[in-house]
Design a protein around this motif. Structure first.
Motif, short mmCIF file in Angstrom:
data_model
loop_
_atom_site.label_atom_id
_atom_site.label_comp_id
_atom_site.label_asym_id
_atom_site.label_seq_id
_atom_site.Cartn_x
_atom_site.Cartn_y
_atom_site.Cartn_z
N ARG A 135 -46.67 14.17 99.01
CA ARG A 135 -46.55 15.12 97.66
C ARG A 135 -46.58 16.59 97.71
O ARG A 135 -45.53 17.32 97.28
CB ARG A 135 -47.41 14.47 96.41
N TYR B 21 -43.32 17.80 99.36
CA TYR B 21 -42.33 17.44 98.28
C TYR B 21 -42.27 18.79 97.31
O TYR B 21 -41.14 19.10 97.09
CB TYR B 21 -42.55 16.12 97.57
N VAL C 188 -53.95 19.69 93.60
CA VAL C 188 -55.00 18.53 93.95
C VAL C 188 -55.03 18.37 95.27
O VAL C 188 -56.12 18.05 95.80
CB VAL C 188 -54.39 17.30 93.12
N VAL D 222 -43.42 7.85 96.57
CA VAL D 222 -44.01 9.13 96.43
C VAL D 222 -42.91 9.98 95.66
O VAL D 222 -43.36 11.08 94.92
CB VAL D 222 -44.17 10.08 98.12
N ALA D 223 -41.67 10.04 95.86
CA ALA D 223 -40.50 10.44 95.15
C ALA D 223 -40.74 10.10 93.53
O ALA D 223 -40.38 10.99 92.71
CB ALA D 223 -39.24 10.15 95.71
N MET E 96 -43.66 9.40 92.18
CA MET E 96 -44.64 10.23 91.77
C MET E 96 -44.30 11.59 91.44
O MET E 96 -44.81 12.07 90.40
CB MET E 96 -45.87 9.94 92.87
N VAL E 97 -43.71 12.32 92.39
CA VAL E 97 -43.26 13.75 91.98
C VAL E 97 -42.40 13.78 90.93
O VAL E 97 -42.55 14.77 90.17
CB VAL E 97 -42.57 14.33 93.52
N GLU F 110 -44.39 13.59 87.88
CA GLU F 110 -45.10 14.64 87.49
C GLU F 110 -44.26 15.94 87.14
O GLU F 110 -44.66 16.55 86.06
CB GLU F 110 -46.04 15.05 88.93
N ILE G 108 -47.44 16.81 84.62
CA ILE G 108 -48.95 16.37 84.88
C ILE G 108 -48.88 16.55 86.43
O ILE G 108 -48.13 16.57 87.13
CB ILE G 108 -49.08 15.04 84.61
N GLU G 109 -50.36 16.12 86.98
CA GLU G 109 -50.37 16.12 88.24
C GLU G 109 -51.53 14.85 88.57
O GLU G 109 -52.50 14.81 88.04
CB GLU G 109 -50.96 17.16 89.23
N PHE G 110 -51.07 13.86 89.44
CA PHE G 110 -51.76 12.71 89.29
C PHE G 110 -53.14 13.16 90.16
O PHE G 110 -52.83 13.56 91.32
CB PHE G 110 -51.16 11.44 90.00
N PRO G 111 -54.18 12.76 89.56
CA PRO G 111 -55.23 13.09 90.65
C PRO G 111 -55.46 11.91 91.73
O PRO G 111 -54.80 11.01 91.58
CB PRO G 111 -56.71 12.72 89.71
#
Lengths: 334, 88
Positions: A293, A296, A303, B45-46, B48-49, B52, B57-60
């Motif tokens: 991430r 990316y 984080v 992961v794509a 996730m980004v 976000e 937001i940003e996932f902890p």
């Protein structure tokens, strides 16, 4: 006549050279104990990210398993025989063998280098079709392990092209699963491997009568190199290489499965260590995915920047505590 | 999009645009397993980004698990939780 040989989902696949045998070994549950008795040692090349394999499981011979019949030829030997590589691979697949060799990916569709650059890379052949194609397995242009097809004409070109481009991998191997064997996980042998891992001992020394010892950071000592890599990466002082934490995750993924199996075999002697192994696996996955991430997002994930050093340190400490406890618990078992 | 008022439909739109599922699996339900539907780890992961960026937001770290990214509904629930923690 067409034939497609089966494969399973390999539990570790960071590098194709070990993912391929694992994909064959996971067709059947039989080799499970053998897999869990191996893939314990790790080694980090001091050359770091510049190494072709910076961090990996340690193998004396990645092809060696009692569950595999392995025929080892070379490009030179194949050339001496005078037979066409397409005919050889076609006959091999019909006989139940999976050919494993290097090819020029320029000619292999759905690979990263297809049609753009000449590049030697290993490949596993798992099928042959009457329509003049081979079914092959390996990392696709989407960077995931996938089954794809290539015409036999292009496959032949990909093989012969290696005579013209840089290539240091001359193997032409053939794997075939064996069923006439047995292997049961022995807690004592796994305990000894844990002890070696904890000490950071050079496990290549065991094979010093066969080849020179290998200069690597082993087992727990590899963490020093991982910490150094992470520090440099966060300081934008080295290149992105997701393999570091991917391999770390594979190691913990297999360790969780190993601890569960050890618990079964020892009447629950290490049952309390399964949950910490699961936590290590989750931590390693968070490091891997967090790093992906971060990359990316052009290295802008706050984080990952703030939590990854602490997470890696915690993982290292837990690893040491869990395996030390496992060694103690397993001393009562042969 | 505001994360606090996020709907499952909004999350679904983002997920399906980035999960790279095989064409015949695009009609999966919100509770269907995305991994079984063909999502791989890189696609996750794509996703996730993209989530976000879409919901700011940003996932902890503790959310970077297979379970959280296992279905559209699970991802939507995580987005709402994180938005709640961040007081959006």
């Amino acid at each position: 006549m067409s034939r497609l040989l089966p494969i399973g989902d390999p539990p570790a696949y960071g590098y194709q050279f070990y993912a391929f045998p694992l994909a064959i070994l996971t067709i059947d549950p039989g080799p499970r104990d053998w897999i869990l008795s191996n893939y314990i040692q790790t080694a980090y090349d001091p050359a770091g990210p510049g190494s072709p394999v910076p961090f990996c499981f340690y193998f004396y011979d990645y092809t060696d398993s009692p569950w595999l019949e392995v025929v080892k030829l070379s490009r030179e030997w194949v050339g001496l025989g005078g037979r066409d590589i397409v005919d050889i691979c076609r006959d091999a697949v019909h006989a139940g063998f999976y050919p494993y060799l290097n090819v020029d990916e320029f000619y292999i569709p759905q690979r990263l280098a297809y049609g753009t650059r000449h590049c030697s890379h290993d490949i596993l052949v798992r099928g042959v079709d009457d329509d003049g194609t081979f079914t092959v397995y390996g990392y696709s242009d989407r960077r995931v392990m996938a089954t794809t097809t290539v015409s036999q004409r292009d496959f032949a070109a990909s093989y012969t092209s290696l005579d013209e481009i840089p290539n240091t991998c001359f193997q032409v191997y053939f794997y075939r699963p064996r069923t006439d064997v047995g292997y049961r996980l022995t807690p004592r042998i796994v305990r000894e491997a844990f002890e070696e891992y904890l000490s950071g001992a050079n496990c290549s020394t065991r094979f010093g009568m066969l080849r020179d010892e290998w200069d690597r950071a082993y087992g727990m000592h590899a963490y020093r190199m991982l910490v150094e890599y992470l520090d440099r990466y966060l300081a934008n002082d080295t290149r992105f290489d997701a393999r570091h934490f991917h391999i770390l995750w594979e190691h913990k993924h297999l360790m969780t499965a190993r601890m569960r199996r050890l618990s079964e075999l020892t009447g629950g002697a290490v049952e309390s260590l399964v949950a910490p192994c699961e936590q290590m696996e989750a931590d390693a996955l968070a490091l891997r995915n967090g790093m992906l991430r971060h990359e990316y997002k052009n290295r802008s994930s706050t984080v990952f920047t703030t939590t990854s050093p602490g997470r890696l340190a915690r993982l290292r400490d837990t690893d040491e505590q869990v395996l030390t406890a496992a060694v103690d618990a397993l001393k009562a078992f042969s | 999009m505001s994360a606090g008022a996020v709907s499952v439909a909004e999350v679904r739109s983002v997920v399906l645009a980035h999960a790279e599922l095989p064409a015949d699996r695009a009609g999966i339900s919100d509770d269907d397993d995305l991994w079984l539907a063909g999502m791989d780890s890189l696609s996750s992961v794509a996703v996730m980004v993209a989530v976000e960026e879409s919901f700011d937001i940003e996932f902890p770290d503790e959310y970077l698990t297979r379970e959280v990214f296992g279905s559209v509904a699970a991802i939507a629930a995580a987005v709402r939780e994180i938005a709640g923690q961040e007081g959006r």
